[in-house]
Design a protein around this motif. Structure first.
Motif, PDB file in Angstrom:
ATOM      1  N   TYR A   1      -1.752   3.596   7.277  1.00  0.00           N
ATOM      2  CA  TYR A   1      -1.444   2.812   7.680  1.00  0.00           C
ATOM      3  C   TYR A   1      -1.941   1.455   6.974  1.00  0.00           C
ATOM      4  O   TYR A   1      -1.712   0.507   6.675  1.00  0.00           O
ATOM      5  CB  TYR A   1      -2.227   2.861   9.078  1.00  0.00           C
ATOM      6  N   THR A   2      -2.416   1.449   5.697  1.00  0.00           N
ATOM      7  CA  THR A   2      -2.833   0.886   4.954  1.00  0.00           C
ATOM      8  C   THR A   2      -1.512  -0.172   3.829  1.00  0.00           C
ATOM      9  O   THR A   2      -1.682  -0.361   2.237  1.00  0.00           O
ATOM     10  CB  THR A   2      -3.585   0.815   4.001  1.00  0.00           C
ATOM     11  N   TYR A   3      -0.222  -0.328   4.704  1.00  0.00           N
ATOM     12  CA  TYR A   3       0.546  -0.986   3.604  1.00  0.00           C
ATOM     13  C   TYR A   3       1.025  -2.112   4.504  1.00  0.00           C
ATOM     14  O   TYR A   3       0.730  -2.729   5.552  1.00  0.00           O
ATOM     15  CB  TYR A   3       2.018  -0.302   3.903  1.00  0.00           C
ATOM     16  N   VAL A   4       1.655  -2.980   3.394  1.00  0.00           N
ATOM     17  CA  VAL A   4       1.873  -4.628   4.026  1.00  0.00           C
ATOM     18  C   VAL A   4       3.543  -4.577   3.812  1.00  0.00           C
ATOM     19  O   VAL A   4       3.996  -3.439   3.495  1.00  0.00           O
ATOM     20  CB  VAL A   4       0.887  -5.490   3.150  1.00  0.00           C
ATOM     21  N   ARG A   5       3.774  -5.495   4.604  1.00  0.00           N
ATOM     22  CA  ARG A   5       4.962  -5.470   4.999  1.00  0.00           C
ATOM     23  C   ARG A   5       6.026  -5.603   4.023  1.00  0.00           C
ATOM     24  O   ARG A   5       5.843  -6.241   2.754  1.00  0.00           O
ATOM     25  CB  ARG A   5       5.666  -7.291   5.893  1.00  0.00           C
ATOM     26  N   GLY A   6       7.407  -4.323   3.869  1.00  0.00           N
ATOM     27  CA  GLY A   6       7.796  -4.012   2.445  1.00  0.00           C
ATOM     28  C   GLY A   6       7.146  -2.566   1.580  1.00  0.00           C
ATOM     29  O   GLY A   6       7.599  -2.558   1.313  1.00  0.00           O
ATOM     30  N   GLY A   7       6.507  -1.999   2.174  1.00  0.00           N
ATOM     31  CA  GLY A   7       5.742  -1.138   1.919  1.00  0.00           C
ATOM     32  C   GLY A   7       4.388  -1.011   0.838  1.00  0.00           C
ATOM     33  O   GLY A   7       4.493  -0.298   0.251  1.00  0.00           O
ATOM     34  N   SER A   8       4.845  -2.480  -0.049  1.00  0.00           N
ATOM     35  CA  SER A   8       3.361  -2.659  -0.583  1.00  0.00           C
ATOM     36  C   SER A   8       2.097  -1.651  -0.645  1.00  0.00           C
ATOM     37  O   SER A   8       2.224  -2.500   0.465  1.00  0.00           O
ATOM     38  CB  SER A   8       3.325  -3.356  -1.925  1.00  0.00           C
ATOM     39  N   PHE A   9       0.894  -1.745  -1.537  1.00  0.00           N
ATOM     40  CA  PHE A   9      -0.580  -1.095  -1.067  1.00  0.00           C
ATOM     41  C   PHE A   9      -0.838  -2.699  -0.878  1.00  0.00           C
ATOM     42  O   PHE A   9      -0.904  -3.044  -1.752  1.00  0.00           O
ATOM     43  CB  PHE A   9      -0.114   0.043  -2.195  1.00  0.00           C
ATOM     44  N   LYS A  10      -1.864  -2.391   0.598  1.00  0.00           N
ATOM     45  CA  LYS A  10      -2.671  -3.683   0.256  1.00  0.00           C
ATOM     46  C   LYS A  10      -3.989  -3.475  -0.417  1.00  0.00           C
ATOM     47  O   LYS A  10      -4.984  -1.965  -0.783  1.00  0.00           O
ATOM     48  CB  LYS A  10      -3.688  -3.417   1.171  1.00  0.00           C
ATOM     49  N   THR A  11      -3.335  -3.741  -2.051  1.00  0.00           N
ATOM     50  CA  THR A  11      -5.155  -3.915  -3.092  1.00  0.00           C
ATOM     51  C   THR A  11      -5.956  -3.374  -2.692  1.00  0.00           C
ATOM     52  O   THR A  11      -7.243  -3.788  -3.262  1.00  0.00           O
ATOM     53  CB  THR A  11      -4.767  -4.768  -4.279  1.00  0.00           C
ATOM     54  N   THR A  12      -6.581  -4.773  -1.551  1.00  0.00           N
ATOM     55  CA  THR A  12      -7.706  -5.403  -1.457  1.00  0.00           C
ATOM     56  C   THR A  12      -7.778  -5.081  -0.394  1.00  0.00           C
ATOM     57  O   THR A  12      -7.336  -5.469   1.436  1.00  0.00           O
ATOM     58  CB  THR A  12      -7.422  -6.812  -1.212  1.00  0.00           C
ATOM     59  N   LEU A  13      -8.937  -4.277   0.199  1.00  0.00           N
ATOM     60  CA  LEU A  13      -8.960  -3.540   1.895  1.00  0.00           C
ATOM     61  C   LEU A  13      -9.773  -4.676   2.217  1.00  0.00           C
ATOM     62  O   LEU A  13     -11.500  -5.050   1.901  1.00  0.00           O
ATOM     63  CB  LEU A  13      -9.755  -1.934   1.678  1.00  0.00           C
ATOM     64  N   GLY A  14      -9.885  -4.982   3.953  1.00  0.00           N
ATOM     65  CA  GLY A  14     -10.636  -5.558   4.665  1.00  0.00           C
ATOM     66  C   GLY A  14     -11.519  -4.677   4.868  1.00  0.00           C
ATOM     67  O   GLY A  14     -11.423  -3.565   5.081  1.00  0.00           O
ATOM     68  N   SER A  15     -12.694  -5.310   6.006  1.00  0.00           N
ATOM     69  CA  SER A  15     -13.697  -4.583   6.343  1.00  0.00           C
ATOM     70  C   SER A  15     -13.016  -3.558   7.932  1.00  0.00           C
ATOM     71  O   SER A  15     -13.515  -2.181   7.576  1.00  0.00           O
ATOM     72  CB  SER A  15     -14.903  -5.011   6.902  1.00  0.00           C
ATOM     73  N   ASN A  16     -12.030  -3.815   8.530  1.00  0.00           N
ATOM     74  CA  ASN A  16     -11.718  -3.113   9.515  1.00  0.00           C
ATOM     75  C   ASN A  16     -10.771  -2.374   9.226  1.00  0.00           C
ATOM     76  O   ASN A  16     -10.694  -0.453   8.970  1.00  0.00           O
ATOM     77  CB  ASN A  16     -10.198  -4.021  10.099  1.00  0.00           C
ATOM     78  N   ASP A  17      -9.797  -2.242   7.124  1.00  0.00           N
ATOM     79  CA  ASP A  17      -8.473  -1.859   6.541  1.00  0.00           C
ATOM     80  C   ASP A  17     -10.128  -0.292   6.072  1.00  0.00           C
ATOM     81  O   ASP A  17     -10.061   1.120   6.160  1.00  0.00           O
ATOM     82  CB  ASP A  17      -8.667  -1.570   5.173  1.00  0.00           C
ATOM     83  N   LYS A  18     -11.624  -0.961   4.937  1.00  0.00           N
ATOM     84  CA  LYS A  18     -12.298   0.189   5.396  1.00  0.00           C
ATOM     85  C   LYS A  18     -12.136   1.174   5.999  1.00  0.00           C
ATOM     86  O   LYS A  18     -13.123   2.507   5.928  1.00  0.00           O
ATOM     87  CB  LYS A  18     -13.607  -0.990   4.565  1.00  0.00           C
ATOM     88  N   GLN A  19     -13.147   0.595   7.158  1.00  0.00           N
ATOM     89  CA  GLN A  19     -13.025   1.473   8.468  1.00  0.00           C
ATOM     90  C   GLN A  19     -12.275   2.606   8.934  1.00  0.00           C
ATOM     91  O   GLN A  19     -13.486   3.462   8.825  1.00  0.00           O
ATOM     92  CB  GLN A  19     -14.368   0.454   9.446  1.00  0.00           C
ATOM     93  N   THR A  20     -11.259   2.495   9.082  1.00  0.00           N
ATOM     94  CA  THR A  20     -10.062   3.011   8.730  1.00  0.00           C
ATOM     95  C   THR A  20     -10.244   3.821   7.931  1.00  0.00           C
ATOM     96  O   THR A  20     -10.049   5.246   8.674  1.00  0.00           O
ATOM     97  CB  THR A  20      -8.732   2.503   8.992  1.00  0.00           C
ATOM     98  N   VAL A  21     -10.412   3.454   6.952  1.00  0.00           N
ATOM     99  CA  VAL A  21     -10.414   4.820   6.438  1.00  0.00           C
ATOM    100  C   VAL A  21     -11.198   5.693   5.900  1.00  0.00           C
ATOM    101  O   VAL A  21     -11.062   6.555   6.226  1.00  0.00           O
ATOM    102  CB  VAL A  21     -10.373   4.037   4.677  1.00  0.00           C
ATOM    103  N   LYS A  22     -12.651   5.030   6.047  1.00  0.00           N
ATOM    104  CA  LYS A  22     -13.652   6.151   7.046  1.00  0.00           C
ATOM    105  C   LYS A  22     -13.744   6.891   7.563  1.00  0.00           C
ATOM    106  O   LYS A  22     -13.403   7.957   7.192  1.00  0.00           O
ATOM    107  CB  LYS A  22     -14.984   5.297   6.736  1.00  0.00           C
ATOM    108  N   GLU A  23     -12.921   6.292   8.768  1.00  0.00           N
ATOM    109  CA  GLU A  23     -12.372   6.887   9.810  1.00  0.00           C
ATOM    110  C   GLU A  23     -11.410   8.584   9.738  1.00  0.00           C
ATOM    111  O   GLU A  23     -11.403   9.457  10.224  1.00  0.00           O
ATOM    112  CB  GLU A  23     -12.246   6.527  10.926  1.00  0.00           C
ATOM    113  N   LYS A  24     -10.852   7.880   9.314  1.00  0.00           N
ATOM    114  CA  LYS A  24      -9.725   9.188   8.596  1.00  0.00           C
ATOM    115  C   LYS A  24     -10.229  10.757   7.768  1.00  0.00           C
ATOM    116  O   LYS A  24      -9.929  11.422   8.350  1.00  0.00           O
ATOM    117  CB  LYS A  24      -8.071   8.779   7.923  1.00  0.00           C
ATOM    118  N   PHE A  25     -10.825   9.559   6.760  1.00  0.00           N
ATOM    119  CA  PHE A  25     -12.037  11.183   5.855  1.00  0.00           C
ATOM    120  C   PHE A  25     -12.882  11.774   7.025  1.00  0.00           C
ATOM    121  O   PHE A  25     -12.527  12.787   6.897  1.00  0.00           O
ATOM    122  CB  PHE A  25     -12.054  10.521   5.073  1.00  0.00           C
ATOM    123  N   LYS A  26     -13.153  10.837   7.573  1.00  0.00           N
ATOM    124  CA  LYS A  26     -14.447  11.581   9.141  1.00  0.00           C
ATOM    125  C   LYS A  26     -13.561  11.941   9.859  1.00  0.00           C
ATOM    126  O   LYS A  26     -13.342  14.308   9.725  1.00  0.00           O
ATOM    127  CB  LYS A  26     -15.069  10.922   9.010  1.00  0.00           C
TER     128      LYS A  26
END
Length: 613
Positions: free
Chosen positions: A510-535
């Motif tokens: 889910y860490t994509y911005v409008r247009g389909g490009s990858f978010k290069t900078t992850l906010g705290s919520n994004d980081k938490q989301t990635v952690k939860e997905k791996f976990k």
């Protein structure tokens, strides 16, 4: 003139010779008349003497003949003393002629003396009759003894195994036995005594046959009772070998009977000799049939095996009955009993499968192929070992008449098919068996609490059925049945793959911005989301793996395919997710969340369903 004188002189010469010839003729005639008179007088003198001589010659001939006849009669009176010792000694097996000649002499003497009706011969006739009766009794004993000595029991299986003929009686002894048989048949009635030589033949040869076949009879029972497999396997009972041996020995026995017994006694002797052996054979068949009735599920194909053997040899048995001069109904009775059991097995087989629909005991915890599936397919395979017998049985039952309720959806088929050919009716029966099996499997699968295990169970069983259809039953099933089970295998493989969806869902990004490009900078919520997905992925994958590793897919080909289908989705998704975030700064300690690298994850997936801990 001179010529005339010469001819006149010649005429005078001829006339002179003529006169001389006439004088000689008269003289010879006179002499012949004298001889004729003398011969007449001689004949008159000799004729009485000649007639007397002829009379004397006839008288001498009659005297000689009378003397010869008297001497011959005297010889017959003395015959008893001369031949009695020869008859008492008995015959020599290597030279029967002297003994039989002695019997012939006594028999001739009895005929001649009997025709004379002499009072003085009555005593001698009585003695001769007693001697001949003793000789016949002795011949009976000798006949039995010699027959016994040439009737040593054999082991017929040894000859069958080598495809060699059953041995008979050697030519020499056979000829002697035939000679004795002929004498016994000829002389007994003339003496007012009925010889039991045919009974002796029956006793000896019947005993020979029974003893020779005893081991095979016992083996027919023991091989059925002490087999190595729980379910009867074709050809493992000794009954078929017993049948072959019986027929071969009967064939040889008829040859022996024809060689020894007189024509009018062959059928009776042969019939009596084989009767006990045949009765034993039928009794063994009935004993095995009773065993089948008590153990239908495990032993029914023993009845099929026996039926096939008997049907194959029906012509041979009918020939035996013809030669014996009697049709034996017990053979038909045995076939009828076996056929009745075989017919019963078809509806019982189907009923047994249906009865499993409500049984949950014995359901495999690992979702492997159910025992019902294995035994059902094995049973069907065994049916294909007896194509003619199965077809005949099913035609007797009639298409669809498998003795199951007409309300059953299996039998919504139009009953006009009852006149179907044997091939069609077999297809229908096999199809009904598989349909009933499928319904039982579906019913059992509902008792599993986990849908994944339900899918594995049905996948395993339907794949097992499909594989059996392709390897064993294509010739006896309609093509749409193969297509049906192929679809079921795909259906339950897909259903099983669905059990991994929640695990795969953690890898959706889910860490994509409008247009389909990858978010290069992850906010705290994004980081938490990635952690939860791996976990969450690690947790769900481990739980799935732990549970699913206990499932079984015994077929290697199917197991490889199922694992491949998991890998084909999981590994690419995981690789993309891992490559994207393992270099990012979603965590100061990424190893805490990244439990698997790509190769390790693949290795773990490859160990699914292998039964290891």
């Amino acid at each position: 003139m001179e010529r005339l004188d010469e001819e006149s002189a010649d005429l005078d010469f001829l006339e002179e010779n003529l006169r001389k010839t006439e004088a000689l003729t008269e003289k010879m005639t006179s002499m012949l008349n004298v001889f004729d008179d003398r011969l007449v007088r001689l004949e008159a003198s000799i004729l009485p003497i000649h007639k007397s001589t002829q009379t004397l010659s006839k008288l001498v001939d009659n005297i000689d003949k009378t003397r010869g006849g008297v001497l011959e009669i005297i010889g017959y009176f003395e015959l008893v003393e001369r031949e009695e010792m020869t008859i008492k000694r008995g015959p020599n097996e290597n030279d029967l002629e002297p003994y039989l000649n002695s019997i012939n002499k006594c028999n001739k003497a009895m005929e001649i003396l009997g025709s004379m009706r002499l009072k003085s011969s009555e005593k001698v006739l009585g003695q001769l009759k007693q001697i001949l009766k003793a000789a016949i009794l002795q011949l009976e004993d000798i006949f039995r003894q010699w027959l016994v000595s040439r009737s040593t029991p054999i082991e017929p299986l040894a000859y069958i195994a080598k495809s060699t003929d059953i041995p008979g009686i050697p030519p020499g002894p056979l000829k002697n036995l035939a000679t004795l048989s002929s004498y016994l048949a000829t002389y007994s009635p003339e003496l007012g005594y009925s010889s039991d030589f045919v009974k002796a033949y029956i006793d000896v040869r019947s005993n020979y046959l029974v003893k020779s076949l005893t081991l095979l009879a016992q083996a027919s029972i023991s091989t059925a009772e002490k087999r190595s497999t729980p379910v009867y396997e074709k050809g493992t009972c000794g009954f078929n070998s017993y049948t072959d041996a019986l027929l071969k020995m009967f064939k040889k026995e008829h040859e022996v009977a024809e060689s020894i017994l007189t024509h009018e006694h062959v059928a009776a002797g042969f019939r009596g000799a084989i009767q006990q052996s045949f009765d034993n054979f039928v009794e063994i068949g009935k004993t095995l049939n009773n065993r089948v009735k008590k153990n239908m599920q495990t032993d029914v194909f023993l009845a099929f095996d026996m039926m096939e053997s008997l049907n194959k040899n029906t012509g041979s048995f009918e020939e035996v009955f013809r030669l014996a001069g009697k049709k034996d109904s017990s053979y038909a009775d045995l076939l009828h009993l076996l056929r009745a059991v075989a017919l019963r097995s078809f509806p019982e087989f189907l009923d047994d499968i249906k009865s499993h629909r409500t049984k949950t005991s014995g359901l495999p915890n690992d979702g492997t192929v159910h025992e019902l599936t294995i035994t059902t397919l094995q049973q069907l395979k065994r049916l294909t070992d007896y194509p003619e017998t199965v077809e005949s049985m099913l035609l007797t039952l009639g298409d669809g008449n498998w003795n199951i309720s007409e309300k059953d959806p299996l039998f919504s088929r139009d009953k006009s098919g009852r006149g179907a050919s044997g091939n069609i009716i077999v297809k229908h029966y096999f199809g009904d068996i598989l349909e009933s099996l499928s319904q039982s499997l579906d019913s059992k699968a509902k008792t599993y609490k986990k849908s994944a295990l339900t899918s594995i169970f049905l996948l395993n069983n339907y794949h097992y059925i499909l594989k059996s259809i392709r390897s064993q039953f294509l010739s006896v099933l309609d093509s749409e049945i193969e297509f049906k089970y192929d679809k079921l295998v795909k259906k339950y493989n897909d259903a099983y793959q669905d059990s991994w969806k929640s695990c795969f869902g953690n890898l959706l990004d889910y860490t994509y911005v409008r247009g389909g490009s990858f978010k290069t900078t992850l906010g705290s919520n994004d980081k938490q989301t990635v952690k939860e997905k791996f976990k969450n992925f690690n947790t769900e994958f481990d739980e799935l793996y732990k549970v699913h590793k206990g499932y079984a897919i015994p077929d290697l080909e199917l197991r490889i395919q199922v694992i491949k289908d998991i890998r084909d989705v999981l590994i690419p998704m995981y690789n993309r997710f891992l490559e994207k975030y393992q270099q990012s700064e979603f965590s100061k300690n990424p190893t805490k969340y990244i439990k698997y690298d790509s190769q390790l994850l693949e290795n773990v997936v490859n160990r699914l369903f292998d039964g290891s801990i």
